[in-house]
Design a protein around this motif. Structure first.
Motif, PDB file in Angstrom:
ATOM      1  N   LYS A 169       0.958  -1.184  -0.048  1.00  0.00           N
ATOM      2  CA  LYS A 169      -0.055   0.003  -0.013  1.00  0.00           C
ATOM      3  C   LYS A 169       0.738   1.183  -0.121  1.00  0.00           C
ATOM      4  O   LYS A 169       0.555   2.138  -0.736  1.00  0.00           O
ATOM      5  CB  LYS A 169      -1.127   0.129   1.136  1.00  0.00           C
ATOM      6  N   LEU A 170       1.958   1.091   0.823  1.00  0.00           N
ATOM      7  CA  LEU A 170       2.912   2.186   0.873  1.00  0.00           C
ATOM      8  C   LEU A 170       3.459   2.704  -0.653  1.00  0.00           C
ATOM      9  O   LEU A 170       3.388   3.757  -0.964  1.00  0.00           O
ATOM     10  CB  LEU A 170       4.035   2.178   1.843  1.00  0.00           C
ATOM     11  N   ILE A 171       3.983   1.563  -1.381  1.00  0.00           N
ATOM     12  CA  ILE A 171       4.389   1.731  -2.374  1.00  0.00           C
ATOM     13  C   ILE A 171       3.494   2.376  -3.683  1.00  0.00           C
ATOM     14  O   ILE A 171       3.694   2.980  -4.446  1.00  0.00           O
ATOM     15  CB  ILE A 171       5.243   0.360  -2.976  1.00  0.00           C
ATOM     16  N   SER A 172       2.215   1.705  -3.314  1.00  0.00           N
ATOM     17  CA  SER A 172       1.188   2.158  -4.325  1.00  0.00           C
ATOM     18  C   SER A 172       0.891   3.600  -4.072  1.00  0.00           C
ATOM     19  O   SER A 172       0.390   4.312  -5.112  1.00  0.00           O
ATOM     20  CB  SER A 172      -0.157   1.210  -4.262  1.00  0.00           C
ATOM     21  N   LEU A 176       1.428   9.471  -5.695  1.00  0.00           N
ATOM     22  CA  LEU A 176       1.926  10.799  -5.500  1.00  0.00           C
ATOM     23  C   LEU A 176       3.058  11.279  -6.533  1.00  0.00           C
ATOM     24  O   LEU A 176       3.084  12.511  -6.857  1.00  0.00           O
ATOM     25  CB  LEU A 176       2.521  10.617  -4.144  1.00  0.00           C
ATOM     26  N   VAL A 177       3.877  10.278  -6.996  1.00  0.00           N
ATOM     27  CA  VAL A 177       4.944  10.488  -8.045  1.00  0.00           C
ATOM     28  C   VAL A 177       4.203  10.860  -9.400  1.00  0.00           C
ATOM     29  O   VAL A 177       4.584  11.941  -9.933  1.00  0.00           O
ATOM     30  CB  VAL A 177       5.888   9.415  -8.004  1.00  0.00           C
ATOM     31  N   GLU A 178       3.287  10.263  -9.671  1.00  0.00           N
ATOM     32  CA  GLU A 178       2.586  10.490 -10.770  1.00  0.00           C
ATOM     33  C   GLU A 178       1.841  11.917 -10.999  1.00  0.00           C
ATOM     34  O   GLU A 178       1.959  12.592 -11.905  1.00  0.00           O
ATOM     35  CB  GLU A 178       1.663   9.380 -11.145  1.00  0.00           C
ATOM     36  N   PHE A 179       1.319  11.986  -9.782  1.00  0.00           N
ATOM     37  CA  PHE A 179       0.520  13.513  -9.523  1.00  0.00           C
ATOM     38  C   PHE A 179       1.491  14.503  -9.700  1.00  0.00           C
ATOM     39  O   PHE A 179       1.251  15.688 -10.313  1.00  0.00           O
ATOM     40  CB  PHE A 179      -0.112  13.268  -8.166  1.00  0.00           C
ATOM     41  N   ASN A 180       2.696  14.522  -8.912  1.00  0.00           N
ATOM     42  CA  ASN A 180       3.796  15.421  -9.191  1.00  0.00           C
ATOM     43  C   ASN A 180       4.151  15.593 -10.494  1.00  0.00           C
ATOM     44  O   ASN A 180       4.438  16.899 -10.908  1.00  0.00           O
ATOM     45  CB  ASN A 180       4.572  15.210  -8.127  1.00  0.00           C
TER      46      ASN A 180
END
Length: 310
Positions: A7-10, A15-19
Protein backbone atom coordinates in the motif's frame (compact mmCIF):
# COMPACT_ATOMS: atom_id res chain seq x y z
CA UNK A 1 5.87 -8.48 0.55
CA UNK A 2 3.62 -7.41 3.36
CA UNK A 3 0.24 -5.89 2.49
CA UNK A 4 1.14 -2.66 4.35
CA UNK A 5 4.35 -2.25 2.30
CA UNK A 6 2.42 -2.76 -0.97
CA UNK A 7 0.00 0.00 0.00
CA UNK A 8 2.88 2.38 0.77
CA UNK A 9 4.51 1.73 -2.61
CA UNK A 10 1.17 2.19 -4.39
CA UNK A 11 0.51 5.48 -2.59
CA UNK A 12 4.01 6.76 -3.36
CA UNK A 13 3.61 5.89 -7.04
CA UNK A 14 0.37 7.83 -7.22
CA UNK A 15 1.98 10.85 -5.54
CA UNK A 16 4.95 10.71 -7.92
CA UNK A 17 2.60 10.51 -10.92
CA UNK A 18 0.52 13.38 -9.55
CA UNK A 19 3.64 15.49 -9.06
CA UNK A 20 4.85 14.76 -12.59
CA UNK A 21 1.50 15.71 -14.08
CA UNK A 22 1.52 18.99 -12.13
CA UNK A 23 5.02 19.71 -13.49
CA UNK A 24 3.86 18.97 -17.04
CA UNK A 25 0.80 21.19 -16.55
CA UNK A 26 2.94 24.05 -15.20
CA UNK A 27 5.39 23.66 -18.10
CA UNK A 28 2.44 23.74 -20.48
CA UNK A 29 1.37 27.02 -18.88
CA UNK A 30 4.88 28.45 -19.13
CA UNK A 31 5.07 27.51 -22.81
CA UNK A 32 1.74 29.28 -23.29
CA UNK A 33 3.03 32.49 -21.68
CA UNK A 34 6.16 32.36 -23.82
CA UNK A 35 4.05 32.05 -26.98
CA UNK A 36 1.79 34.88 -25.85
CA UNK A 37 4.88 37.03 -25.25
CA UNK A 38 5.88 36.41 -28.87
CA UNK A 39 2.42 37.35 -30.16
CA UNK A 40 2.43 40.60 -28.19
CA UNK A 41 6.04 41.66 -28.67
CA UNK A 42 7.74 40.09 -31.69
CA UNK A 43 8.90 42.25 -34.59
CA UNK A 44 9.21 39.19 -36.84
CA UNK A 45 6.17 38.62 -39.05
CA UNK A 46 6.71 34.87 -39.38
CA UNK A 47 6.96 34.50 -35.61
CA UNK A 48 3.81 36.56 -35.30
CA UNK A 49 1.56 34.36 -37.42
CA UNK A 50 3.08 31.16 -36.01
CA UNK A 51 2.37 32.36 -32.47
CA UNK A 52 -1.21 33.33 -33.37
CA UNK A 53 -1.93 29.93 -34.92
CA UNK A 54 -0.37 28.14 -31.97
CA UNK A 55 -2.43 30.08 -29.42
CA UNK A 56 -5.68 29.69 -31.36
CA UNK A 57 -5.39 25.93 -30.99
CA UNK A 58 -3.65 25.86 -27.60
CA UNK A 59 -5.06 23.63 -24.85
CA UNK A 60 -4.07 25.51 -21.71
CA UNK A 61 -6.12 23.62 -19.14
CA UNK A 62 -5.30 20.05 -18.17
CA UNK A 63 -7.03 17.55 -15.91
CA UNK A 64 -4.56 18.56 -13.21
CA UNK A 65 -4.49 22.33 -13.63
CA UNK A 66 -7.26 24.68 -14.72
CA UNK A 67 -6.85 28.41 -15.33
CA UNK A 68 -10.05 30.23 -14.32
CA UNK A 69 -9.33 33.28 -16.49
CA UNK A 70 -8.14 32.97 -20.06
CA UNK A 71 -8.56 34.45 -23.53
CA UNK A 72 -10.24 32.67 -26.45
CA UNK A 73 -9.09 31.73 -29.93
CA UNK A 74 -11.08 34.71 -31.25
CA UNK A 75 -9.10 37.01 -28.96
CA UNK A 76 -5.77 35.75 -30.30
CA UNK A 77 -7.06 36.34 -33.82
CA UNK A 78 -7.88 39.98 -33.09
CA UNK A 79 -4.50 40.38 -31.34
CA UNK A 80 -2.83 39.11 -34.51
CA UNK A 81 -4.84 41.66 -36.54
CA UNK A 82 -3.64 44.55 -34.38
CA UNK A 83 -0.04 43.40 -34.18
CA UNK A 84 0.23 42.98 -37.96
CA UNK A 85 -1.17 46.48 -38.47
CA UNK A 86 1.25 47.75 -35.81
CA UNK A 87 4.23 46.19 -37.60
CA UNK A 88 3.24 48.28 -40.61
CA UNK A 89 2.86 51.43 -38.46
CA UNK A 90 -0.85 51.34 -39.20
CA UNK A 91 -2.64 50.45 -35.98
CA UNK A 92 -5.97 52.20 -36.50
CA UNK A 93 -8.33 50.03 -34.42
CA UNK A 94 -8.39 50.38 -30.64
CA UNK A 95 -8.31 47.07 -28.78
CA UNK A 96 -10.78 46.98 -25.91
CA UNK A 97 -11.90 44.24 -23.50
CA UNK A 98 -15.69 44.09 -23.42
CA UNK A 99 -16.90 43.03 -19.98
CA UNK A 100 -20.41 42.10 -21.18
CA UNK A 101 -19.02 39.87 -23.93
CA UNK A 102 -15.90 38.80 -22.01
CA UNK A 103 -13.93 39.23 -25.21
CA UNK A 104 -11.53 41.57 -26.99
CA UNK A 105 -13.26 43.90 -29.45
CA UNK A 106 -12.22 46.52 -31.98
CA UNK A 107 -13.38 50.08 -31.50
CA UNK A 108 -12.68 52.14 -34.60
CA UNK A 109 -12.49 55.95 -34.46
CA UNK A 110 -15.55 57.45 -36.12
CA UNK A 111 -17.42 54.13 -35.97
CA UNK A 112 -17.30 53.38 -32.24
CA UNK A 113 -20.39 55.50 -31.52
CA UNK A 114 -22.57 52.95 -33.35
CA UNK A 115 -20.68 49.66 -33.47
CA UNK A 116 -17.70 47.54 -32.46
CA UNK A 117 -16.14 44.42 -33.98
CA UNK A 118 -14.79 41.06 -32.90
CA UNK A 119 -13.90 37.68 -34.34
CA UNK A 120 -16.07 34.58 -34.21
CA UNK A 121 -14.33 31.22 -34.69
CA UNK A 122 -15.85 28.63 -37.03
CA UNK A 123 -15.38 24.86 -37.09
CA UNK A 124 -12.46 24.79 -39.54
CA UNK A 125 -9.81 26.98 -37.85
CA UNK A 126 -11.18 30.08 -39.55
CA UNK A 127 -12.74 33.22 -38.08
CA UNK A 128 -15.41 35.70 -39.12
CA UNK A 129 -14.93 39.42 -38.42
CA UNK A 130 -18.31 40.37 -36.98
CA UNK A 131 -20.06 43.71 -36.53
CA UNK A 132 -21.49 43.42 -33.02
CA UNK A 133 -24.72 45.37 -33.51
CA UNK A 134 -25.97 43.32 -36.46
CA UNK A 135 -23.95 40.10 -36.12
CA UNK A 136 -23.00 40.43 -39.80
CA UNK A 137 -19.65 38.96 -40.90
CA UNK A 138 -17.65 41.52 -42.87
CA UNK A 139 -14.91 39.08 -43.82
CA UNK A 140 -13.59 35.56 -43.26
CA UNK A 141 -10.01 34.88 -42.22
CA UNK A 142 -8.18 31.56 -42.07
CA UNK A 143 -4.55 31.73 -40.97
CA UNK A 144 -3.77 28.07 -41.66
CA UNK A 145 -5.27 28.08 -45.13
CA UNK A 146 -3.75 31.52 -45.81
CA UNK A 147 -6.95 33.11 -47.08
CA UNK A 148 -9.19 36.15 -46.53
CA UNK A 149 -12.58 36.72 -48.17
CA UNK A 150 -14.68 39.91 -48.07
CA UNK A 151 -18.45 39.46 -47.72
CA UNK A 152 -20.08 41.88 -50.17
CA UNK A 153 -23.57 41.44 -48.72
CA UNK A 154 -22.50 42.33 -45.17
CA UNK A 155 -20.29 45.19 -46.36
CA UNK A 156 -23.25 46.65 -48.24
CA UNK A 157 -25.82 46.14 -45.49
CA UNK A 158 -23.61 47.36 -42.66
CA UNK A 159 -21.36 50.06 -44.11
CA UNK A 160 -23.69 51.44 -46.77
CA UNK A 161 -27.26 50.82 -45.59
CA UNK A 162 -26.76 51.08 -41.82
CA UNK A 163 -23.77 53.33 -41.22
CA UNK A 164 -24.23 55.91 -43.96
CA UNK A 165 -27.41 57.29 -42.42
CA UNK A 166 -25.68 57.69 -39.04
CA UNK A 167 -22.03 58.43 -39.76
CA UNK A 168 -19.82 60.66 -41.85
CA UNK A 169 -18.67 59.05 -45.10
CA UNK A 170 -15.04 59.74 -44.12
CA UNK A 171 -15.37 57.45 -41.10
CA UNK A 172 -16.75 54.68 -43.30
CA UNK A 173 -13.93 55.22 -45.80
CA UNK A 174 -11.48 54.91 -42.90
CA UNK A 175 -12.92 51.49 -42.01
CA UNK A 176 -12.82 50.44 -45.67
CA UNK A 177 -9.13 51.33 -45.91
CA UNK A 178 -8.35 49.44 -42.69
CA UNK A 179 -9.85 46.27 -44.16
CA UNK A 180 -8.01 46.76 -47.46
CA UNK A 181 -4.69 47.43 -45.72
CA UNK A 182 -5.04 44.36 -43.51
CA UNK A 183 -5.77 42.13 -46.53
CA UNK A 184 -2.87 43.71 -48.45
CA UNK A 185 -0.41 42.99 -45.62
CA UNK A 186 -1.60 39.38 -45.45
CA UNK A 187 -0.93 38.99 -49.17
CA UNK A 188 2.43 40.77 -49.20
CA UNK A 189 3.82 39.28 -45.97
CA UNK A 190 2.43 35.76 -46.07
CA UNK A 191 1.19 35.10 -49.60
CA UNK A 192 -2.48 34.92 -48.61
CA UNK A 193 -5.18 34.31 -51.18
CA UNK A 194 -7.17 37.56 -51.07
CA UNK A 195 -10.64 38.35 -52.41
CA UNK A 196 -11.43 42.01 -51.76
CA UNK A 197 -14.67 41.68 -53.67
CA UNK A 198 -16.47 45.04 -54.01
CA UNK A 199 -13.55 46.76 -52.18
CA UNK A 200 -11.15 45.90 -55.01
CA UNK A 201 -10.05 49.01 -56.89
CA UNK A 202 -7.51 47.45 -59.24
CA UNK A 203 -8.02 47.85 -62.97
CA UNK A 204 -9.91 46.23 -64.45
CA UNK A 205 -12.00 45.48 -61.36
CA UNK A 206 -14.88 43.15 -62.27
CA UNK A 207 -17.62 42.41 -59.76
CA UNK A 208 -19.65 39.37 -60.69
CA UNK A 209 -23.35 39.54 -59.86
CA UNK A 210 -24.78 36.82 -57.62
CA UNK A 211 -27.65 36.25 -60.07
CA UNK A 212 -26.88 35.02 -63.58
CA UNK A 213 -29.70 36.90 -65.28
CA UNK A 214 -30.16 40.68 -65.34
CA UNK A 215 -33.42 42.17 -66.55
CA UNK A 216 -33.15 44.92 -69.13
CA UNK A 217 -35.54 46.98 -67.00
CA UNK A 218 -32.83 47.33 -64.34
CA UNK A 219 -30.37 48.83 -66.81
CA UNK A 220 -33.11 51.03 -68.31
CA UNK A 221 -33.75 52.41 -64.84
CA UNK A 222 -30.09 53.44 -64.62
CA UNK A 223 -30.41 55.27 -67.95
CA UNK A 224 -33.29 57.31 -66.51
CA UNK A 225 -31.59 58.06 -63.17
CA UNK A 226 -28.37 59.10 -64.90
CA UNK A 227 -30.29 61.48 -67.16
CA UNK A 228 -31.99 63.04 -64.12
CA UNK A 229 -28.51 63.67 -62.71
CA UNK A 230 -27.27 65.24 -65.98
CA UNK A 231 -25.25 62.18 -66.95
CA UNK A 232 -25.63 59.76 -69.83
CA UNK A 233 -25.48 55.98 -69.92
CA UNK A 234 -24.13 55.01 -73.31
CA UNK A 235 -24.74 51.77 -75.20
CA UNK A 236 -21.39 49.99 -75.39
CA UNK A 237 -20.19 46.97 -77.31
CA UNK A 238 -22.18 43.73 -77.15
CA UNK A 239 -25.18 45.21 -75.32
CA UNK A 240 -23.10 46.65 -72.50
CA UNK A 241 -24.02 49.86 -70.67
CA UNK A 242 -21.34 52.46 -69.96
CA UNK A 243 -21.63 55.32 -67.48
CA UNK A 244 -18.83 57.89 -67.29
CA UNK A 245 -18.44 59.73 -63.98
CA UNK A 246 -16.02 62.52 -63.13
CA UNK A 247 -13.14 60.22 -62.14
CA UNK A 248 -14.24 56.75 -63.20
CA UNK A 249 -16.15 54.69 -65.74
CA UNK A 250 -18.72 52.00 -64.96
CA UNK A 251 -19.54 49.24 -67.42
CA UNK A 252 -22.31 46.66 -66.96
CA UNK A 253 -22.15 43.72 -69.29
CA UNK A 254 -22.67 40.00 -69.87
CA UNK A 255 -19.31 38.18 -69.93
CA UNK A 256 -20.68 35.60 -72.35
CA UNK A 257 -21.53 38.27 -74.91
CA UNK A 258 -18.06 39.79 -74.42
CA UNK A 259 -16.46 36.41 -75.01
CA UNK A 260 -15.02 36.29 -71.47
CA UNK A 261 -17.17 33.39 -70.25
CA UNK A 262 -19.03 30.46 -71.77
CA UNK A 263 -22.06 31.06 -69.55
CA UNK A 264 -24.23 34.10 -69.04
CA UNK A 265 -22.55 36.00 -66.18
CA UNK A 266 -23.27 39.66 -65.66
CA UNK A 267 -20.61 41.87 -64.10
CA UNK A 268 -20.11 45.46 -63.05
CA UNK A 269 -16.68 46.82 -63.97
CA UNK A 270 -15.08 50.00 -62.64
CA UNK A 271 -12.13 51.72 -64.32
CA UNK A 272 -10.20 54.75 -63.11
CA UNK A 273 -6.79 56.15 -63.94
CA UNK A 274 -5.47 55.99 -60.37
CA UNK A 275 -6.84 52.50 -59.52
CA UNK A 276 -8.21 53.88 -56.27
CA UNK A 277 -11.96 53.69 -56.91
CA UNK A 278 -13.89 50.51 -56.18
CA UNK A 279 -17.56 49.67 -56.57
CA UNK A 280 -17.87 50.27 -52.83
CA UNK A 281 -16.50 53.80 -53.32
CA UNK A 282 -19.07 54.40 -56.06
CA UNK A 283 -21.87 53.31 -53.71
CA UNK A 284 -20.46 55.45 -50.91
CA UNK A 285 -20.09 58.64 -52.93
CA UNK A 286 -22.73 58.56 -55.69
CA UNK A 287 -26.25 58.77 -54.17
CA UNK A 288 -28.25 58.04 -57.34
CA UNK A 289 -26.16 54.95 -58.17
CA UNK A 290 -26.41 53.82 -54.55
CA UNK A 291 -30.20 54.17 -54.63
CA UNK A 292 -30.40 52.31 -57.94
CA UNK A 293 -28.22 49.49 -56.61
CA UNK A 294 -30.10 49.11 -53.33
CA UNK A 295 -33.51 49.31 -54.99
CA UNK A 296 -32.50 46.43 -57.27
CA UNK A 297 -30.28 44.56 -54.83
CA UNK A 298 -32.00 41.21 -55.47
CA UNK A 299 -30.60 41.30 -59.02
CA UNK A 300 -27.49 43.46 -58.63
CA UNK A 301 -26.00 42.00 -55.44
CA UNK A 302 -22.28 41.31 -55.87
CA UNK A 303 -21.32 37.66 -55.50
CA UNK A 304 -19.20 36.55 -52.53
CA UNK A 305 -17.28 33.28 -52.16
CA UNK A 306 -20.12 30.71 -52.05
CA UNK A 307 -17.99 28.20 -50.12
CA UNK A 308 -17.61 30.67 -47.24
CA UNK A 309 -20.76 32.80 -47.25
CA UNK A 310 -23.98 30.86 -47.67
Amino acid sequence: MAEKEKKLISTKSRLVEFNEQIKLSLNNGIKFTETLDILMNTQDKVELIDAAMSLMGYQLDTSYLTFPQKYSAADYCILFFNRLMDLHDNETAILHFSEPRKALVHEIPGINAVDSFSFKIDDSDGAYYVAQESGASLFYLNLRKRMIRINSSAITNVLIVSYLEKLDAKAIKHLEMMLIDFATYLKEDYGFSVDLNLLDSGNPARYELAEDMLKRDVIDELFVLASENELMVEAGANNSAVLKLANSEITIYDQQQMGENDNEKWVIAVMDTTQEISWFDILLNEPFIRNWYLNNISELSIKSDPLIFK
